[in-house]
Motif scaffolding. Structure first.
Motif, PDB file in Angstrom:
ATOM      1  N   ASN A  90     -23.885 -20.616  48.608  1.00  0.00           N
ATOM      2  CA  ASN A  90     -24.678 -21.849  48.606  1.00  0.00           C
ATOM      3  C   ASN A  90     -24.315 -22.721  47.400  1.00  0.00           C
ATOM      4  O   ASN A  90     -25.113 -22.922  46.480  1.00  0.00           O
ATOM      5  N   PRO A  91     -23.074 -23.268  47.396  1.00  0.00           N
ATOM      6  CA  PRO A  91     -22.642 -24.063  46.243  1.00  0.00           C
ATOM      7  C   PRO A  91     -23.322 -25.432  46.149  1.00  0.00           C
ATOM      8  O   PRO A  91     -23.389 -26.002  45.062  1.00  0.00           O
ATOM      9  N   GLU A  92     -23.818 -25.943  47.277  1.00  0.00           N
ATOM     10  CA  GLU A  92     -24.348 -27.309  47.289  1.00  0.00           C
ATOM     11  C   GLU A  92     -25.478 -27.510  46.294  1.00  0.00           C
ATOM     12  O   GLU A  92     -25.503 -28.503  45.557  1.00  0.00           O
ATOM     13  N   ILE A  93     -26.422 -26.600  46.282  1.00  0.00           N
ATOM     14  CA  ILE A  93     -27.582 -26.760  45.404  1.00  0.00           C
ATOM     15  C   ILE A  93     -27.162 -26.694  43.931  1.00  0.00           C
ATOM     16  O   ILE A  93     -27.737 -27.370  43.076  1.00  0.00           O
ATOM     17  N   GLN A  94     -26.118 -25.927  43.638  1.00  0.00           N
ATOM     18  CA  GLN A  94     -25.626 -25.841  42.263  1.00  0.00           C
ATOM     19  C   GLN A  94     -24.871 -27.113  41.862  1.00  0.00           C
ATOM     20  O   GLN A  94     -25.008 -27.593  40.732  1.00  0.00           O
ATOM     21  N   ILE A  95     -24.101 -27.652  42.783  1.00  0.00           N
ATOM     22  CA  ILE A  95     -23.371 -28.897  42.526  1.00  0.00           C
ATOM     23  C   ILE A  95     -24.348 -30.041  42.278  1.00  0.00           C
ATOM     24  O   ILE A  95     -24.168 -30.849  41.357  1.00  0.00           O
ATOM     25  N   LYS A  96     -25.390 -30.104  43.094  1.00  0.00           N
ATOM     26  CA  LYS A  96     -26.425 -31.131  42.927  1.00  0.00           C
ATOM     27  C   LYS A  96     -27.116 -30.979  41.577  1.00  0.00           C
ATOM     28  O   LYS A  96     -27.372 -31.972  40.872  1.00  0.00           O
ATOM     29  N   LEU A  97     -27.408 -29.749  41.192  1.00  0.00           N
ATOM     30  CA  LEU A  97     -28.074 -29.478  39.919  1.00  0.00           C
ATOM     31  C   LEU A  97     -27.187 -29.884  38.744  1.00  0.00           C
ATOM     32  O   LEU A  97     -27.656 -30.503  37.781  1.00  0.00           O
ATOM     33  N   LEU A  98     -25.896 -29.552  38.812  1.00  0.00           N
ATOM     34  CA  LEU A  98     -24.970 -29.927  37.743  1.00  0.00           C
ATOM     35  C   LEU A  98     -24.890 -31.448  37.611  1.00  0.00           C
ATOM     36  O   LEU A  98     -24.859 -31.987  36.492  1.00  0.00           O
ATOM     37  N   ARG A  99     -24.875 -32.140  38.749  1.00  0.00           N
ATOM     38  CA  ARG A  99     -24.819 -33.602  38.721  1.00  0.00           C
ATOM     39  C   ARG A  99     -26.062 -34.172  38.039  1.00  0.00           C
ATOM     40  O   ARG A  99     -25.973 -35.101  37.226  1.00  0.00           O
ATOM     41  N   GLN A 100     -27.236 -33.610  38.361  1.00  0.00           N
ATOM     42  CA  GLN A 100     -28.481 -34.072  37.737  1.00  0.00           C
ATOM     43  C   GLN A 100     -28.448 -33.846  36.227  1.00  0.00           C
ATOM     44  O   GLN A 100     -28.882 -34.702  35.448  1.00  0.00           O
ATOM     45  N   ILE A 101     -27.928 -32.695  35.830  1.00  0.00           N
ATOM     46  CA  ILE A 101     -27.847 -32.374  34.393  1.00  0.00           C
ATOM     47  C   ILE A 101     -26.901 -33.341  33.682  1.00  0.00           C
ATOM     48  O   ILE A 101     -27.224 -33.895  32.626  1.00  0.00           O
ATOM     49  N   GLN A 102     -25.716 -33.567  34.279  1.00  0.00           N
ATOM     50  CA  GLN A 102     -24.713 -34.411  33.637  1.00  0.00           C
ATOM     51  C   GLN A 102     -25.110 -35.889  33.605  1.00  0.00           C
ATOM     52  O   GLN A 102     -24.592 -36.645  32.789  1.00  0.00           O
ATOM     53  N   ASP A 103     -26.032 -36.282  34.476  1.00  0.00           N
ATOM     54  CA  ASP A 103     -26.531 -37.656  34.475  1.00  0.00           C
ATOM     55  C   ASP A 103     -27.711 -37.849  33.526  1.00  0.00           C
ATOM     56  O   ASP A 103     -28.176 -38.969  33.326  1.00  0.00           O
ATOM     57  N   SER A 104     -28.197 -36.759  32.961  1.00  0.00           N
ATOM     58  CA  SER A 104     -29.402 -36.821  32.133  1.00  0.00           C
ATOM     59  C   SER A 104     -29.115 -37.263  30.706  1.00  0.00           C
ATOM     60  O   SER A 104     -28.000 -37.118  30.195  1.00  0.00           O
ATOM     61  N   GLU A 105     -30.142 -37.780  30.048  1.00  0.00           N
ATOM     62  CA  GLU A 105     -30.025 -38.171  28.645  1.00  0.00           C
ATOM     63  C   GLU A 105     -29.840 -36.944  27.755  1.00  0.00           C
ATOM     64  O   GLU A 105     -29.166 -37.004  26.725  1.00  0.00           O
ATOM     65  N   LEU A 106     -30.437 -35.833  28.152  1.00  0.00           N
ATOM     66  CA  LEU A 106     -30.284 -34.589  27.387  1.00  0.00           C
ATOM     67  C   LEU A 106     -28.806 -34.219  27.280  1.00  0.00           C
ATOM     68  O   LEU A 106     -28.305 -33.917  26.190  1.00  0.00           O
ATOM     69  N   TYR A 107     -28.123 -34.235  28.420  1.00  0.00           N
ATOM     70  CA  TYR A 107     -26.702 -33.867  28.466  1.00  0.00           C
ATOM     71  C   TYR A 107     -25.852 -34.868  27.695  1.00  0.00           C
ATOM     72  O   TYR A 107     -24.984 -34.487  26.883  1.00  0.00           O
ATOM     73  N   LYS A 108     -26.087 -36.145  27.937  1.00  0.00           N
ATOM     74  CA  LYS A 108     -25.281 -37.186  27.286  1.00  0.00           C
ATOM     75  C   LYS A 108     -25.443 -37.132  25.767  1.00  0.00           C
ATOM     76  O   LYS A 108     -24.471 -37.302  25.024  1.00  0.00           O
ATOM     77  N   PHE A 117     -32.513 -25.289  30.533  1.00  0.00           N
ATOM     78  CA  PHE A 117     -33.144 -24.357  31.481  1.00  0.00           C
ATOM     79  C   PHE A 117     -34.588 -24.757  31.774  1.00  0.00           C
ATOM     80  O   PHE A 117     -35.010 -24.782  32.932  1.00  0.00           O
ATOM     81  N   LYS A 118     -35.345 -25.079  30.742  1.00  0.00           N
ATOM     82  CA  LYS A 118     -36.750 -25.452  30.920  1.00  0.00           C
ATOM     83  C   LYS A 118     -36.899 -26.706  31.776  1.00  0.00           C
ATOM     84  O   LYS A 118     -37.770 -26.773  32.649  1.00  0.00           O
ATOM     85  N   GLU A 119     -36.051 -27.708  31.529  1.00  0.00           N
ATOM     86  CA  GLU A 119     -36.217 -29.003  32.188  1.00  0.00           C
ATOM     87  C   GLU A 119     -35.622 -29.062  33.590  1.00  0.00           C
ATOM     88  O   GLU A 119     -36.165 -29.737  34.460  1.00  0.00           O
ATOM     89  N   PHE A 120     -34.516 -28.357  33.819  1.00  0.00           N
ATOM     90  CA  PHE A 120     -33.799 -28.517  35.080  1.00  0.00           C
ATOM     91  C   PHE A 120     -33.847 -27.298  36.006  1.00  0.00           C
ATOM     92  O   PHE A 120     -33.538 -27.429  37.191  1.00  0.00           O
TER      93      PHE A 120
END
Length: 314
Positions: free
Chosen positions: A111-129, A150-153
């Protein structure tokens, strides 16, 4: 990993299933309890591995960029701070974690889709940037970032929870303890130390495992006696008016009073009152407190309440 409160919840669920089943095979329900507790640990392993998989997906994304026919300068010279995160690297290298993963059914690879979506959300976040733009690359900074990520996403991700709940019926009540265990594990990581190899076991010690099965068995074997105690104490209540859940909570509490010498009376009272708030009605806590408190007094007078060590504290 599992604390006494979570063990009580697991036993409560198995007792409820037993008394609503036609089967009287005690061994069958002991196996169910074992499986339920093992599944809680499996969820914890899944969540740790998810962090490893996010690192792997980010690495694949970088390699894909480098392999383009016309790569940009950013593709050729990417920011690797995330995939070089020291805590994520320790997790990825953790033999203990990988060994445990191999022994359990894993659901991420299919089930890679849910992980890919999660990574995209993380990389678009202010926390990541913000993290990626910082020059600081200390171990403490890396650990803080992964814990916050981990706590936020992950810990609060309802889509992720729904996905995992479909994989195991046991996981509905396990996210809280699994999330806390992941955070505890991350906080224990230290630079230049072997401590990161220690993935939390199912139980803190063998006493907790014995407690789980003794609580289940003593409640089942003595159920009729405990029901009688409840009926004699709650004289103004018709037995049929006492909900099944309240009955089970009180029977478990009585079992702790009579069979677990090191558990203080006050601890038993407080724990089952708290459980009633989550698993029964609003009025249950007052009713359960009244019944169990009276029974504790009665058992003490009759010499049935035998407490040792810290169990003497009331």
């Amino acid at each position: 990993m599992l604390n006494r409160r979570h063990i009580r919840i697991k036993v409560l669920q198995i007792l409820y299933a037993f008394f609503h089943s036609e089967s009287t095979d005690l061994l069958k329900f002991e196996r169910e309890l074992e499986k339920s507790m093992d599944q809680a640990h499996s969820l914890y392993i899944h969540l740790l591995l998810l962090l490893v998989n996010l690192k792997s997906l980010a690495e694949q994304k970088i390699e894909k960029g480098r392999s383009k026919l016309l790569p940009t300068q950013e593709d050729l010279d990417p920011n690797t701070k995330f995939i070089d995160n020291q805590v994520l690297c320790l997790l990825a290298e953790n033999l203990s974690l990988l060994d445990k993963a191999e022994s359990k059914a894993m659901y991420w690879s299919d089930n890679p889709e849910i992980q890919i979506k999660l990574l995209r959300q993380i990389q678009d976040s202010e926390l990541y940037k913000s993290y990626m733009s910082e020059s600081d690359s200390s171990f403490i900074g890396d650990r803080k970032f992964v814990s916050t990520l981990f706590k936020e996403f992950i810990a609060a991700n309802e889509d992720l929870h729904s996905f995992l709940e479909e994989k195991s019926v046991y996981w509905l009540d396990d996210f809280s303890i699994a999330n806390l265990s992941v955070i505890k594990t991350l906080k224990a990581f230290k630079e230049d130390s072997d401590e990161y190899n220690r993935i939390l076991p199912v139980f803190k010690n063998e006493d907790d495992r014995k407690y789980a099965f003794n609580l289940l068995n003593s409640t089942l074997v003595n159920s009729s006696d405990y029901i009688k105690y409840i009926g004699e104490t709650a004289s103004n209540w018709d037995e049929e008016r006492i909900s099944d859940m309240d009955q089970l909570l009180m029977q478990m509490a009585i079992s702790e009073l009579l069979n677990f010498e090191t558990i203080p009376v006050k601890v038993t009272l407080n724990e089952y009152i708290e459980l009633s708030k989550d698993y029964s009605s609003q009025k249950s806590k007052v009713f359960i407190n009244g019944v169990i408190d009276k029974l504790a007094v009665r058992f003490k007078k009759e010499g049935k309440l035998k407490k040792l060590g810290r169990g003497l504290v009331e």
